[in-house]
Motif scaffolding. Structure first.
Motif, short mmCIF file in Angstrom:
data_model
loop_
_atom_site.label_atom_id
_atom_site.label_comp_id
_atom_site.label_asym_id
_atom_site.label_seq_id
_atom_site.Cartn_x
_atom_site.Cartn_y
_atom_site.Cartn_z
N ALA B 162 40.03 13.50 19.98
CA ALA B 162 39.24 13.38 21.21
C ALA B 162 40.10 13.74 22.42
CB ALA B 162 38.69 11.97 21.35
N TYR B 163 41.35 13.31 22.40
CA TYR B 163 42.25 13.62 23.52
C TYR B 163 42.45 15.12 23.65
CZ TYR B 163 46.37 13.70 26.48
OH TYR B 163 47.24 13.97 27.49
N ARG B 164 42.70 15.76 22.51
CA ARG B 164 42.93 17.21 22.57
C ARG B 164 41.68 17.94 23.05
NH1 ARG B 164 45.61 19.80 17.51
NH2 ARG B 164 47.26 18.42 18.22
N TYR B 165 40.52 17.47 22.59
CA TYR B 165 39.26 18.07 23.02
C TYR B 165 39.09 17.87 24.53
CZ TYR B 165 34.18 18.99 22.93
OH TYR B 165 32.92 19.47 23.16
N LEU B 166 39.50 16.67 25.01
CA LEU B 166 39.37 16.39 26.43
C LEU B 166 40.21 17.38 27.25
CD1 LEU B 166 39.03 13.18 28.29
CD2 LEU B 166 41.12 14.37 28.81
N ILE B 167 41.46 17.60 26.81
CA ILE B 167 42.32 18.52 27.56
C ILE B 167 41.73 19.93 27.55
CG2 ILE B 167 44.60 19.60 27.61
CD1 ILE B 167 44.84 16.77 28.43
N MET B 168 41.38 20.41 26.35
CA MET B 168 40.85 21.78 26.24
C MET B 168 39.52 21.90 26.97
SD MET B 168 42.85 23.57 23.99
CE MET B 168 42.07 24.51 22.71
N GLY B 169 38.66 20.90 26.76
CA GLY B 169 37.33 20.93 27.37
C GLY B 169 37.41 20.92 28.89
N THR B 170 38.34 20.13 29.44
CA THR B 170 38.45 20.06 30.89
C THR B 170 39.00 21.36 31.46
OG1 THR B 170 38.84 17.71 30.65
CG2 THR B 170 39.32 18.67 32.79
N ILE B 171 39.95 21.97 30.74
CA ILE B 171 40.44 23.28 31.20
C ILE B 171 39.27 24.27 31.22
CG2 ILE B 171 41.91 25.24 30.60
CD1 ILE B 171 43.94 23.20 29.59
N GLY B 172 38.47 24.25 30.15
CA GLY B 172 37.31 25.13 30.09
C GLY B 172 36.37 24.88 31.24
N ALA B 173 36.07 23.59 31.49
CA ALA B 173 35.13 23.25 32.56
C ALA B 173 35.68 23.66 33.92
CB ALA B 173 34.85 21.75 32.53
N THR B 174 37.00 23.51 34.11
CA THR B 174 37.59 23.88 35.40
C THR B 174 37.53 25.40 35.59
OG1 THR B 174 39.03 21.99 35.09
CG2 THR B 174 39.55 23.44 36.91
N PHE B 175 37.73 26.14 34.50
CA PHE B 175 37.58 27.60 34.57
C PHE B 175 36.16 27.95 34.99
CE2 PHE B 175 41.08 29.83 31.91
CZ PHE B 175 42.04 29.17 32.63
N ILE B 176 35.19 27.25 34.41
CA ILE B 176 33.80 27.49 34.77
C ILE B 176 33.59 27.20 36.25
CG2 ILE B 176 31.44 26.64 34.43
CD1 ILE B 176 32.14 26.24 31.49
N LEU B 177 34.20 26.11 36.72
CA LEU B 177 34.07 25.72 38.13
C LEU B 177 34.67 26.80 39.03
CD1 LEU B 177 33.11 23.40 39.90
CD2 LEU B 177 35.38 22.42 39.76
N ILE B 178 35.82 27.36 38.63
CA ILE B 178 36.43 28.44 39.42
C ILE B 178 35.47 29.63 39.46
CG2 ILE B 178 38.35 30.08 39.58
CD1 ILE B 178 40.05 27.99 38.11
N GLY B 179 34.92 29.97 38.29
CA GLY B 179 33.99 31.09 38.23
C GLY B 179 32.81 30.88 39.16
N ILE B 180 32.24 29.66 39.12
CA ILE B 180 31.09 29.36 39.97
C ILE B 180 31.49 29.46 41.44
CG2 ILE B 180 29.52 27.51 40.67
CD1 ILE B 180 29.49 26.60 37.76
N GLY B 181 32.69 28.93 41.76
CA GLY B 181 33.17 28.97 43.14
C GLY B 181 33.28 30.39 43.66
N LEU B 182 33.85 31.27 42.83
CA LEU B 182 34.02 32.66 43.27
C LEU B 182 32.68 33.36 43.42
CD1 LEU B 182 37.15 33.63 41.16
CD2 LEU B 182 37.06 33.08 43.57
N MET B 183 31.73 33.00 42.55
CA MET B 183 30.39 33.60 42.69
C MET B 183 29.75 33.14 43.98
SD MET B 183 28.55 33.16 39.04
CE MET B 183 29.66 32.84 37.72
N TYR B 184 29.92 31.85 44.29
CA TYR B 184 29.34 31.32 45.52
C TYR B 184 29.99 31.98 46.72
CZ TYR B 184 28.00 28.10 49.18
OH TYR B 184 27.52 27.57 50.34
N MET B 185 31.31 32.22 46.59
CA MET B 185 32.08 32.82 47.68
C MET B 185 31.54 34.22 48.03
SD MET B 185 36.09 32.77 47.31
CE MET B 185 37.22 33.13 48.58
N THR B 186 31.17 34.99 47.01
CA THR B 186 30.71 36.35 47.30
C THR B 186 29.24 36.38 47.69
OG1 THR B 186 30.63 36.52 44.92
CG2 THR B 186 32.25 37.87 46.03
N THR B 187 28.43 35.51 47.10
CA THR B 187 26.99 35.64 47.33
C THR B 187 26.43 34.58 48.25
OG1 THR B 187 26.53 34.26 45.44
CG2 THR B 187 26.61 36.61 45.05
N GLY B 188 27.07 33.40 48.33
CA GLY B 188 26.54 32.32 49.15
C GLY B 188 25.34 31.64 48.55
#
Lengths: 117, 492
Positions: B162-188
């Motif tokens: 569960a711990y390893r999944y938490l680390i990997m899953g959170t990295i994945g989720a943060t990558f998704i968050l960065i992606g969403i942020g950059l999309m918002y940045m360009t399109t608003g």
């Protein structure tokens, strides 16, 4: 847009890579969570930075204010901070349980114990 | 009432979750959970019917107009995935009290129900929402509760998994968050429909390319695409059996839905497959995943590990179908999404039933179970045949479409590789069959009985679904075709 003008984004990049490096390189479970928190915090700064409008003030409805910063990313990041806190809390709770059952929080020692069993 | 269905779907499990924690009586909490999840199932059926009759359903949260407020948008694709998640969630939950009985003390069962419902609500939210930030929040809601569910396993290795999944899953989720942020940045904008309109007009391809790269990598971590799958085998192997069945059938499927939604509806096929080399990357990762993980599955000594590695290989098939970038490929993928959930749900529940009687998931402890637990083992064999892709099973239907999609592109070597991959599946299913039917039971297990009826009913419901949807493909193929047509039609 010069290099210094992107100061915030440099901070974001440096923090992001630092956090990511800590998660990958450290074998200590608590230090990994610290790295993860730094990694997440860098993204929060990314959102906050993009909301800034040059010369803008706080978004208060008043006739004298015409330029204001975008409040939406701030609100989003409040939510993301809550998610981050929940993740950290859950991670630390797991570390406590791991320490109770393995007696250590070093990744290599845990692996050694798993291979023995 | 009918107008509020898209949000009720998510709100019912979300509100029932704390209720389960408050009542503290195991049986009552389970009843509440079952009612909530069957409620969501009924709603998803109604929604699918509405969507098929009248087209896309749009729901504005709090009545705020759409690009500003959060919109829930249900089209054929969502409705299909919602049906999958709620039906599997309900069937698996049905067997929970018995199956969990030996793995978790009874006073923890209400907490299990809480985490289970939160996970279900999160997955449904991800599927139903039309707002990308809302999607991130629900994704994390489901991920956090699935870390908790995995950590409920009786073995201490469940904690490290569960711990390893938490680390990997959170990295994945943060990558998704960065992606969403950059999309918002360009399109608003954060609204998916609005994003799809604005993205092609943007003149900053570099930010968009970065956003796309972060987002897709993050989602691939969540859906366990090879080589980002390291968290999956241990998490599936050490979690309680019901949790494994639930997560294997739903969590990765919803992540794949997110991938389809972003690549087809938002970025569009031209950007994804022409500007970005997504096709090559996915093709290679999928093929490597199919072969390396199928071979790893053959060499595992723990039955749950066998099927966990097989899950990664099957995700490889879905991504392979996805990488063709054609309508037939997408249909094959949507079919396999549904069909694989049926197979793995049945398999992990049946393995759970053996664990319930034998107390271990080691391959050696399955010896002689063909005679001691005939119904359970028959279910494993039936679902295993479906996994291989034998005609009259769902596995055959999706493999068929996959091969047709490959041939359509003149990629016959890939069609051959798909068939070779099925041979590997025969190898790992056969190992289990050989041990269960051709070996004598250990002395410790000579008096093992058939699994209780409360476990057999959900298992055989899923096995029956495996056969039924293998013969009558009207629902699955029909909805997949409609969803595909909508995705290709709406694409920019």
């Amino acid at each position: 847009m010069n290099v210094l003008g992107l100061y915030n984004y440099w901070v974001v990049m440096v923090l992001m890579m630092l956090g990511f490096y800590i998660v990958i390189s450290q074998g200590n479970l608590i230090k990994k969570i610290i790295g993860l928190s730094i990694f997440q915090a860098s993204v929060f700064i990314l959102y906050i930075s993009m909301a800034k409008v040059a010369g803008g003030t706080a978004p208060i409805l008043d006739e004298s204010i015409s330029t204001y910063s975008n409040p939406l990313p701030h609100v989003l990041i409040l939510t993301a901070i809550v998610v981050g806190v929940a993740t950290t809390a859950l991670g630390l709770a797991l570390v406590v349980r791991i320490r109770e059952s393995y007696g250590t929080i070093e990744e290599d020692e845990i692996q050694a114990q798993d291979e023995e069993a | 009432m009918i107008a509020h269905l898209p949000i009720l779907q998510v709100v019912i499990p979300l509100l029932a979750a704390p209720l389960c924690m408050v009542v503290r009586i195991p049986r009552l909490a389970w009843t509440i959970a079952l009612l909530a999840s069957s409620g969501a199932f009924a709603i998803s059926l109604l929604l699918l019917q509405t969507v098929l009759e009248t087209g896309t359903v749009s729901y504005l949260l709090g009545g705020w107009p759409s690009p500003w407020g959060i919109e829930y948008r249900i089209d054929q694709l969502n409705a299909y995935v919602l049906l999958l998640v709620t039906s599997l969630g309900t069937i698996v939950l049905f067997s929970a009290p018995t199956s969990l009985g030996q793995e978790l003390p009874a006073d923890r069962h209400p907490l299990f129900c809480t985490a289970y419902l939160l996970c279900l609500a999160g997955l449904l939210g991800v599927t139903a929402t039309g707002d990308v930030f809302n999607l991130f929040v629900f994704l994390e809601l489901s991920s956090l509760s699935s870390y908790t569910l995995i950590a409920l396993g009786s073995d201490r290795r469940a904690l490290t998994a569960a711990y390893r999944y938490l680390i990997m899953g959170t990295i994945g989720a943060t990558f998704i968050l960065i992606g969403i942020g950059l999309m918002y940045m360009t399109t608003g904008t954060l609204n998916m429909y609005d994003l799809a309109q604005r993205l092609p007009e943007m003149s900053q391809p570099r930010t968009l390319l970065t956003a796309f790269a972060f987002f897709v990598t993050g989602v691939c971590l969540k859906l366990a695409l090879f080589p980002l799958h390291q968290w999956l085998p241990n998490a599936y192997a050490h979690a309680p059996s019901v949790v494994t069945a639930f997560l294997a059938a739903t969590a990765t499927k919803v992540a794949i839905y997110v991938l389809v939604r972003f690549v087809y509806s938002i970025f569009g096929t031209e950007f994804s497959f022409s500007t970005m080399p997504l096709q090559t990357i996915f093709l290679i990762a999928a093929l490597l995943g199919i072969f390396i993980c199928s071979v790893s599955a053959i060499y595992q000594s723990n039955v749950k590990h066998i099927f966990a590695y097989s899950s990664v290989a099957q995700i490889g098939y879905m991504i392979l179908a996805f990488s063709f970038g054609t309508a037939t490929g997408l249909i094959a993928m949507l079919l396999h999404l549904f069909n694989h959930a049926l197979m793995k749900g049945a398999l992990f529940l049946a393995v759970g039933a053996v664990i319930y009687r034998v107390g271990s998931s080691q391959l050696q402890d399955f010896s002689g179970m063909g005679r001691h637990m005939p119904w359970t083992m028959a279910a494993i064999v039936a679902a295993g045949l479906s996994l291989i892709g034998v005609p009259l099973s769902v596995g055959f239907v999706s493999k068929w479409y996959l091969v047709v999609a490959a041939l359509e592109q003149d990629m016959w070597p890939i069609a051959v590789l798909v068939l070779l991959g099925s041979l590997l599946a025969i190898a790992y299913v056969w190992r289990l069959v050989e041990v269960a039917y051709y070996q004598q039971a250990d002395n410790a297990h000579v008096d093992v009985q058939e699994a209780p009826i409360s476990l057999l009913i959900p298992i055989w419901t899923l096995v029956a679904a495996n056969v039924y949807f293998g013969i009558d493909t009207r629902l699955t193929v029909g909805v997949s075709e409609m969803a595909t047509r909508a995705l290709f039609g709406a694409g920019p």
